[in-house]
Write a protein that holds these residues in place. Structure first.
Motif, PDB file in Angstrom:
ATOM      1  N   LEU A 183      59.339  44.418  87.643  1.00  0.00           N
ATOM      2  CA  LEU A 183      58.169  44.993  86.974  1.00  0.00           C
ATOM      3  C   LEU A 183      57.809  44.186  85.737  1.00  0.00           C
ATOM      4  N   THR A 184      58.833  43.789  84.998  1.00  0.00           N
ATOM      5  CA  THR A 184      58.610  42.969  83.810  1.00  0.00           C
ATOM      6  C   THR A 184      57.901  41.673  84.188  1.00  0.00           C
ATOM      7  N   GLU A 185      58.402  41.067  85.231  1.00  0.00           N
ATOM      8  CA  GLU A 185      57.806  39.808  85.680  1.00  0.00           C
ATOM      9  C   GLU A 185      56.326  39.991  86.004  1.00  0.00           C
ATOM     10  N   MET A 186      56.011  41.129  86.611  1.00  0.00           N
ATOM     11  CA  MET A 186      54.627  41.348  87.037  1.00  0.00           C
ATOM     12  C   MET A 186      53.656  41.523  85.875  1.00  0.00           C
ATOM     13  N   ILE A 187      54.145  42.134  84.786  1.00  0.00           N
ATOM     14  CA  ILE A 187      53.192  42.521  83.745  1.00  0.00           C
ATOM     15  C   ILE A 187      53.286  41.670  82.476  1.00  0.00           C
ATOM     16  N   THR A 188      54.187  40.689  82.494  1.00  0.00           N
ATOM     17  CA  THR A 188      54.343  39.888  81.280  1.00  0.00           C
ATOM     18  C   THR A 188      53.685  38.520  81.447  1.00  0.00           C
ATOM     19  N   PRO A 189      52.845  38.153  80.528  1.00  0.00           N
ATOM     20  CA  PRO A 189      52.206  36.837  80.621  1.00  0.00           C
ATOM     21  C   PRO A 189      53.247  35.714  80.548  1.00  0.00           C
ATOM     22  N   ALA A 190      52.991  34.645  81.264  1.00  0.00           N
ATOM     23  CA  ALA A 190      53.916  33.513  81.286  1.00  0.00           C
ATOM     24  C   ALA A 190      54.147  32.975  79.877  1.00  0.00           C
ATOM     25  N   GLY A 191      55.347  32.483  79.646  1.00  0.00           N
ATOM     26  CA  GLY A 191      55.649  31.850  78.367  1.00  0.00           C
ATOM     27  C   GLY A 191      56.149  32.783  77.289  1.00  0.00           C
ATOM     28  N   LYS A 192      55.983  34.085  77.513  1.00  0.00           N
ATOM     29  CA  LYS A 192      56.424  35.045  76.506  1.00  0.00           C
ATOM     30  C   LYS A 192      57.949  35.190  76.502  1.00  0.00           C
ATOM     31  N   ASP A 193      58.479  35.659  75.384  1.00  0.00           N
ATOM     32  CA  ASP A 193      59.902  35.972  75.293  1.00  0.00           C
ATOM     33  C   ASP A 193      60.177  37.385  75.806  1.00  0.00           C
ATOM     34  N   LEU A 194      61.418  37.601  76.221  1.00  0.00           N
ATOM     35  CA  LEU A 194      61.823  38.937  76.656  1.00  0.00           C
ATOM     36  C   LEU A 194      62.933  39.456  75.747  1.00  0.00           C
ATOM     37  N   LEU A 195      62.814  40.696  75.339  1.00  0.00           N
ATOM     38  CA  LEU A 195      63.845  41.310  74.495  1.00  0.00           C
ATOM     39  C   LEU A 195      64.604  42.358  75.303  1.00  0.00           C
ATOM     40  N   ILE A 196      65.922  42.214  75.313  1.00  0.00           N
ATOM     41  CA  ILE A 196      66.768  43.110  76.107  1.00  0.00           C
ATOM     42  C   ILE A 196      67.652  43.911  75.169  1.00  0.00           C
ATOM     43  N   ILE A 197      67.493  45.213  75.204  1.00  0.00           N
ATOM     44  CA  ILE A 197      68.212  46.058  74.255  1.00  0.00           C
ATOM     45  C   ILE A 197      69.205  46.972  74.959  1.00  0.00           C
ATOM     46  N   ASN A 198      70.467  46.884  74.540  1.00  0.00           N
ATOM     47  CA  ASN A 198      71.465  47.855  74.983  1.00  0.00           C
ATOM     48  C   ASN A 198      71.685  48.837  73.852  1.00  0.00           C
ATOM     49  N   LEU A 248      64.652  42.846  61.977  1.00  0.00           N
ATOM     50  CA  LEU A 248      65.266  41.525  61.949  1.00  0.00           C
ATOM     51  C   LEU A 248      64.820  40.685  63.145  1.00  0.00           C
ATOM     52  N   VAL A 249      64.855  41.299  64.305  1.00  0.00           N
ATOM     53  CA  VAL A 249      64.453  40.570  65.515  1.00  0.00           C
ATOM     54  C   VAL A 249      63.001  40.114  65.419  1.00  0.00           C
ATOM     55  N   PHE A 250      62.138  41.054  65.036  1.00  0.00           N
ATOM     56  CA  PHE A 250      60.711  40.707  65.049  1.00  0.00           C
ATOM     57  C   PHE A 250      60.332  39.752  63.918  1.00  0.00           C
ATOM     58  N   LYS A 251      61.166  39.709  62.896  1.00  0.00           N
ATOM     59  CA  LYS A 251      60.907  38.742  61.840  1.00  0.00           C
ATOM     60  C   LYS A 251      61.071  37.322  62.369  1.00  0.00           C
ATOM     61  N   ASN A 252      62.012  37.166  63.316  1.00  0.00           N
ATOM     62  CA  ASN A 252      62.306  35.829  63.821  1.00  0.00           C
ATOM     63  C   ASN A 252      61.609  35.480  65.131  1.00  0.00           C
ATOM     64  N   HIS A 253      61.035  36.496  65.780  1.00  0.00           N
ATOM     65  CA  HIS A 253      60.389  36.217  67.077  1.00  0.00           C
ATOM     66  C   HIS A 253      58.982  36.791  67.100  1.00  0.00           C
ATOM     67  N   TYR A 254      58.006  35.923  67.279  1.00  0.00           N
ATOM     68  CA  TYR A 254      56.609  36.355  67.253  1.00  0.00           C
ATOM     69  C   TYR A 254      56.005  36.460  68.637  1.00  0.00           C
ATOM     70  N   ASN A 255      56.809  36.133  69.620  1.00  0.00           N
ATOM     71  CA  ASN A 255      56.221  35.913  70.946  1.00  0.00           C
ATOM     72  C   ASN A 255      56.806  36.821  72.025  1.00  0.00           C
ATOM     73  N   ILE A 256      57.296  37.987  71.604  1.00  0.00           N
ATOM     74  CA  ILE A 256      57.944  38.860  72.583  1.00  0.00           C
ATOM     75  C   ILE A 256      56.910  39.558  73.456  1.00  0.00           C
ATOM     76  N   GLY A 257      57.033  39.367  74.776  1.00  0.00           N
ATOM     77  CA  GLY A 257      56.050  39.926  75.707  1.00  0.00           C
ATOM     78  C   GLY A 257      56.468  41.268  76.272  1.00  0.00           C
ATOM     79  N   SER A 258      57.768  41.434  76.489  1.00  0.00           N
ATOM     80  CA  SER A 258      58.245  42.698  77.044  1.00  0.00           C
ATOM     81  C   SER A 258      59.615  43.044  76.486  1.00  0.00           C
ATOM     82  N   ILE A 259      59.859  44.356  76.425  1.00  0.00           N
ATOM     83  CA  ILE A 259      61.145  44.850  75.929  1.00  0.00           C
ATOM     84  C   ILE A 259      61.771  45.726  76.992  1.00  0.00           C
ATOM     85  N   PHE A 260      63.006  45.414  77.337  1.00  0.00           N
ATOM     86  CA  PHE A 260      63.737  46.182  78.330  1.00  0.00           C
ATOM     87  C   PHE A 260      64.850  46.949  77.625  1.00  0.00           C
ATOM     88  N   VAL A 261      64.868  48.264  77.778  1.00  0.00           N
ATOM     89  CA  VAL A 261      65.934  49.073  77.186  1.00  0.00           C
ATOM     90  C   VAL A 261      66.788  49.624  78.324  1.00  0.00           C
TER      91      VAL A 261
END
Lengths: 350, 350
Positions: A183-198, A248-261
């Motif tokens: 699903l992430t692959e389908m809805i995230t524009p190419a080149g974006k970063d992915l954030l994975i949260i546990n 902290l994360v968003f301060k260092n990354h401006y290009n996050i396209g999707s977040i998976f929790v």
DNA sequence: CTGAAAGCGCTTACAG
DNA sequence: CTGAAAGCGCTTACAG
């Protein structure tokens, strides 16, 4: 022309013995001449005999006593509210049959409490147990005790391979992570970063969440469509701590396209996103908790993946009953469908 | 300490009458003095009496005769293969109870055959009917006959508002179109055109498909993200005709981002796309037919939306039985979940 | 208006 | 080794 179901009496007449003898043969209670036994069995087969459950149950006095051992649902963790509902549904469907269900709950954050409650369960001498094996080693110990006294048990939510469980009903964890990946692959524009949260307070759960994350990442194994994959483990789920970590994360990354929790607390991340207005990233999480659903409907969460907690316990109770009453051996691993839920179809899932 | 379920005998003893009299009161069979009746009723209430279904069923001789009237599954239309499976599942769960189910099938393309089969059904004098009301006016006529002889009926697949049906189990058609719209919105790049295909041989179905299409379009009502919305109705589903029609469309449109097929035959469009290599558009369709699933797995179809045909008939049979055996009035409109299915979660849906 | 008895199909002691 | 009988909780015909 309807064919009437064969009764003990029919077999008795055709084999020239009494129904008492037929019953003895069919239940293998011995004390029957082999010749008689053979004849009776042959005729029973010919008539395609199956017992009349109604009469059987009516006669039987002793009810089946089932016990469930599941985490208590709390303010902090409402995931477990659905499980009792599924059990109650099963019980009400089985109402005509003599069954009792005793629900024992333990503190999701306390091994000690779990162990204590397993003792309670054993003292009840149940005919069958439904169990969420949250704590690995404690569960193994408990299951081997159940095994020793010959009490069948089914797992929901998770399973432990090295125990002798009757059945597991639940998610294929790795695969559900993979679905989230797709699903992430389908809805995230190419080149974006992915954030994975546990996001998990109790470490016991980490194995489970790790598996989901592995499934998630496996979907991108041969795929360079996206940028960085940022992994974040948050063990303290307090809102201010989440804010600190995510700031902290968003301060260092401006290009996050999707977040998976990977756990059921995606609403906490959604709270943050909504409040801080920091990101327009797609959010994907698990489980139809009220607070998750609210964010789904308002658009902060794009997808929730559901694992049918209610159906897990519903089927668990049914399987135990079928096994006890008819000796039906269930399919051992029953993976439930992995539900993809959006704001548009969520109403039919709750 | 377990409280034993109250029996007729308990009531009889406490009210100082015989169990025969108690039974007469409880079943309102008359011939009982009002004073006696009052006393018995009072005590029955106090004891919270509910009959023992086992004994009741064991005693009763006459089975319930159910009849289903559904389209026959054909090579051309395999959508209807799942429906009998759901009924068989319900029957096997209800095995201990005396029920018979007679399945009558009609030709999906012939009103005449449908009408003929409705006569067959009526001749069987069933206790309950499960019905897919494919042909509007013919179904209305049939339902009013059922109504007249007091035979309850449930709808699956679709419903007709102006009949006196016991229950409908199935999709919310408009909403399922809306879900397709949302998915399309998520995966289609801005500015692209959308192609909407209605692929239906028999016109009867058009109402149904139109509703889905309306739902689909409703999602874009306040949304200018996409370009043209091209509508295409294909009434002849032969492959060469589909090719002809689609060739024409693609000759004139170079910018199609997604294709929505409102019926169950999206595999035919997928066949075309794959063969002609003409488009990289996302394809969204309905129903987990084998040929659809094959295209889903190979990637030609992105999403399939499932409407749980098996569960429709399963629940239909159960509701009829509950109504007949316990007079339980079911919820009238039971909309099943709208399943979103991708190549990664499809295996758990079939 | 009411009670006593038979019987649904099975299981379980008991007698022989 | 085998049969006859009682009883699970209900319903139904029959007797009074």
């Amino acid at each position: 022309m309807t064919i009437r179901k064969a009764r003990l009496k029919d077999i008795a007449i055709l084999s020239g013995v009494s129904i008492g003898t037929v019953d003895r043969v069919l239940h293998d209670r011995g004390e029957v001449a082999e010749k008689t036994s053979d004849k009776v069995l042959k005729i029973a087969r010919e008539l395609n005999y199956t017992p009349n459950l109604m009469a059987q149950v009516l006669k039987s006095k002793r009810p089946y006593n089932l016990v469930s051992l599941l985490p208590r649902s709390t303010e902090e963790n409402t995931f477990w509210v659905k499980h009792p509902i599924g059990m109650m549904r099963a019980m009400s469907e089985l109402d005509p049959f003599p069954i009792n269900l005793t629900q024992i709950n333990f503190d999701l954050l306390s091994e000690t409490d779990f162990v204590k409650k397993t003792r309670t369960v054993l003292k009840l001498k149940p005919d069958g147990v439904l169990l969420a094996p949250i704590f690995q080693s404690e569960s193994i110990a408990f299951c081997s005790l159940l095994r020793k006294v010959n009490i069948p048990f089914v797992f929901v939510d998770g399973y432990i391979q090295e125990t002798d469980f009757l059945a597991y009903i639940g998610e294929n964890v790795f695969q559900s992570g993979k679905v989230a990946g797709q699903l992430t692959e389908m809805i995230t524009p190419a080149g974006k970063d992915l954030l994975i949260i546990n996001l998990a307070r109790n470490l016991q759960n980490v194995h489970h969440l790790n598996n989901r994350t592995k499934g998630f990442l496996s979907f991108f194994a041969n795929n360079n469509k996206f940028g960085e994959k940022i992994s974040l483990n948050i063990s303290n789920p307090a809102s201010d701590n989440i804010k600190k970590e995510l700031d902290l994360v968003f301060k260092n990354h401006y290009n996050i396209g999707s977040i998976f929790v990977s756990g059921s607390k995606s609403y906490k991340v959604a709270d943050y996103i909504k409040a801080s207005n920091i990101s327009s990233a797609n959010l994907i999480g698990y489980d139809l908790l009220e607070r998750n659903v609210a964010h789904l409907k308002s658009g902060t969460i794009r997808f929730l993946i559901g694992q049918r907690p209610e159906e897990q316990t519903y089927k668990g109770v049914k399987k135990l009953f079928d096994f006890l009453s008819s000796n039906k051996i269930p399919e051992k691993m029953e993976y439930l469908p992995i539900d993809i839920v959006t704001s548009e179809n969520v109403d039919y899932f709750i």
